[in-house]
Write a protein that holds these residues in place. Sequence first.
Motif, mmCIF file in Angstrom:
data_model
loop_
_atom_site.group_PDB
_atom_site.id
_atom_site.type_symbol
_atom_site.label_atom_id
_atom_site.label_comp_id
_atom_site.label_asym_id
_atom_site.label_seq_id
_atom_site.Cartn_x
_atom_site.Cartn_y
_atom_site.Cartn_z
ATOM 1 N N HIS A 40 44.422 63.383 -2.984
ATOM 2 C CA HIS A 40 44.383 64.833 -2.803
ATOM 3 C C HIS A 40 44.591 65.514 -4.159
ATOM 4 O O HIS A 40 45.585 66.158 -4.409
ATOM 5 N N ASN A 41 43.621 65.344 -5.031
ATOM 6 C CA ASN A 41 43.741 65.813 -6.415
ATOM 7 C C ASN A 41 43.961 67.313 -6.560
ATOM 8 O O ASN A 41 44.612 67.754 -7.489
ATOM 9 N N CYS A 42 43.427 68.125 -5.666
ATOM 10 C CA CYS A 42 43.525 69.578 -5.838
ATOM 11 C C CYS A 42 44.781 70.163 -5.205
ATOM 12 O O CYS A 42 44.987 71.373 -5.264
ATOM 13 N N GLY A 43 45.591 69.336 -4.586
ATOM 14 C CA GLY A 43 46.807 69.855 -3.971
ATOM 15 C C GLY A 43 46.576 70.502 -2.620
ATOM 16 O O GLY A 43 47.306 71.395 -2.212
ATOM 17 N N MET A 44 45.567 70.071 -1.919
ATOM 18 C CA MET A 44 45.296 70.509 -0.536
ATOM 19 C C MET A 44 44.786 71.945 -0.431
ATOM 20 O O MET A 44 45.121 72.665 0.501
ATOM 21 N N VAL A 45 43.960 72.382 -1.390
ATOM 22 C CA VAL A 45 43.452 73.760 -1.351
ATOM 23 C C VAL A 45 41.920 73.830 -1.263
ATOM 24 O O VAL A 45 41.331 74.852 -1.584
ATOM 25 N N CYS A 46 41.286 72.763 -0.839
ATOM 26 C CA CYS A 46 39.827 72.715 -0.677
ATOM 27 C C CYS A 46 39.117 73.042 -1.994
ATOM 28 O O CYS A 46 38.284 73.938 -2.069
ATOM 29 N N ALA A 47 39.515 72.307 -3.046
ATOM 30 C CA ALA A 47 38.895 72.511 -4.355
ATOM 31 C C ALA A 47 38.415 71.193 -4.963
ATOM 32 O O ALA A 47 38.127 71.127 -6.149
ATOM 33 N N CYS A 48 38.360 70.129 -4.161
ATOM 34 C CA CYS A 48 37.821 68.845 -4.618
ATOM 35 C C CYS A 48 37.344 68.081 -3.384
ATOM 36 O O CYS A 48 37.323 68.632 -2.288
ATOM 37 N N SER A 49 37.005 66.844 -3.532
ATOM 38 C CA SER A 49 36.542 66.061 -2.384
ATOM 39 C C SER A 49 37.309 64.749 -2.226
ATOM 40 O O SER A 49 36.872 63.874 -1.493
ATOM 41 N N THR A 50 38.468 64.624 -2.864
ATOM 42 C CA THR A 50 39.171 63.336 -2.848
ATOM 43 C C THR A 50 39.836 63.009 -1.515
ATOM 44 O O THR A 50 40.124 61.851 -1.256
ATOM 45 N N CYS A 51 40.065 63.995 -0.644
ATOM 46 C CA CYS A 51 40.649 63.691 0.668
ATOM 47 C C CYS A 51 39.561 63.547 1.735
ATOM 48 O O CYS A 51 39.823 63.651 2.942
ATOM 49 N N HIS A 52 38.368 63.248 1.287
ATOM 50 C CA HIS A 52 37.207 63.050 2.158
ATOM 51 C C HIS A 52 37.486 61.932 3.161
ATOM 52 O O HIS A 52 38.054 60.894 2.817
ATOM 53 N N LEU A 53 37.097 62.159 4.402
ATOM 54 C CA LEU A 53 37.219 61.146 5.449
ATOM 55 C C LEU A 53 36.102 61.333 6.457
ATOM 56 O O LEU A 53 35.339 62.297 6.385
ATOM 57 N N TYR A 54 35.999 60.394 7.378
ATOM 58 C CA TYR A 54 34.982 60.456 8.427
ATOM 59 C C TYR A 54 35.679 60.640 9.765
ATOM 60 O O TYR A 54 36.554 59.850 10.127
ATOM 61 N N VAL A 55 35.303 61.669 10.509
ATOM 62 C CA VAL A 55 35.875 61.903 11.837
ATOM 63 C C VAL A 55 34.995 61.162 12.846
ATOM 64 O O VAL A 55 33.837 61.527 13.056
ATOM 65 N N GLU A 56 35.552 60.123 13.438
ATOM 66 C CA GLU A 56 34.811 59.286 14.386
ATOM 67 C C GLU A 56 34.928 59.818 15.810
ATOM 68 O O GLU A 56 34.029 59.632 16.625
ATOM 69 N N LYS A 57 36.063 60.466 16.114
ATOM 70 C CA LYS A 57 36.324 60.957 17.470
ATOM 71 C C LYS A 57 37.250 62.166 17.369
ATOM 72 O O LYS A 57 38.164 62.178 16.552
ATOM 73 N N GLY A 58 37.003 63.182 18.178
ATOM 74 C CA GLY A 58 37.889 64.333 18.236
ATOM 75 C C GLY A 58 37.486 65.493 17.356
ATOM 76 O O GLY A 58 38.291 66.387 17.105
ATOM 77 N N GLU A 59 36.254 65.522 16.893
ATOM 78 C CA GLU A 59 35.772 66.622 16.042
ATOM 79 C C GLU A 59 35.989 67.974 16.723
ATOM 80 O O GLU A 59 36.297 68.962 16.068
ATOM 81 N N ASP A 60 35.864 68.002 18.046
ATOM 82 C CA ASP A 60 36.022 69.249 18.795
ATOM 83 C C ASP A 60 37.467 69.764 18.804
ATOM 84 O O ASP A 60 37.721 70.900 19.193
ATOM 85 N N LEU A 61 38.410 68.944 18.344
ATOM 86 C CA LEU A 61 39.815 69.336 18.282
ATOM 87 C C LEU A 61 40.185 69.944 16.929
ATOM 88 O O LEU A 61 41.323 70.348 16.725
ATOM 89 N N LEU A 62 39.212 70.007 16.035
ATOM 90 C CA LEU A 62 39.443 70.490 14.671
ATOM 91 C C LEU A 62 38.678 71.789 14.429
ATOM 92 O O LEU A 62 37.683 72.057 15.099
ATOM 93 N N PRO A 63 39.131 72.586 13.439
ATOM 94 C CA PRO A 63 38.389 73.812 13.106
ATOM 95 C C PRO A 63 36.970 73.479 12.650
ATOM 96 O O PRO A 63 36.703 72.378 12.162
ATOM 97 N N GLU A 64 36.088 74.430 12.797
ATOM 98 C CA GLU A 64 34.709 74.237 12.351
ATOM 99 C C GLU A 64 34.646 74.061 10.841
ATOM 100 O O GLU A 64 35.460 74.605 10.101
#
Length: 111
Positions: A40-64
């Motif tokens: 999480h290089n940017c400190g959790m502020v949506c300014a990089c892509s290092t916390c990239h992951l794949y949502v396999e199940k439950g996408e509907d439980l997360l914000p758009e």
Amino acid sequence: MYTIKFNFEQKGLTPVTLENVTPGQSILEAALENNIELHHNCGMVCACSTCHLYVEKGEDLLPELTDREEDFIDRAVNPRINSRLGCQCILEEGSGVIEVTLPDQTQFLGE
């Protein structure tokens, strides 16, 4: 309360299931609180892509997916249709099961 199952592309890591994860925190925060390595290089502020992951199940439980998040996902290593940033996957009020796969973290430098 949520259940989050973490799968790993990195060889030698066994899947981890977290139970009773409270709404209001991100998947990244849940991972870090449970000693699951997710950069999480940017400190959790949506300014990089290092916390990239794949949502396999439950996408509907997360914000758009926002336009800003999508821009950073485009810069991630091996993005897929189910790619998200862990810092932007805030657990909304409610409950359910979410399953994610973390890319091999050894390919990233940083935090």
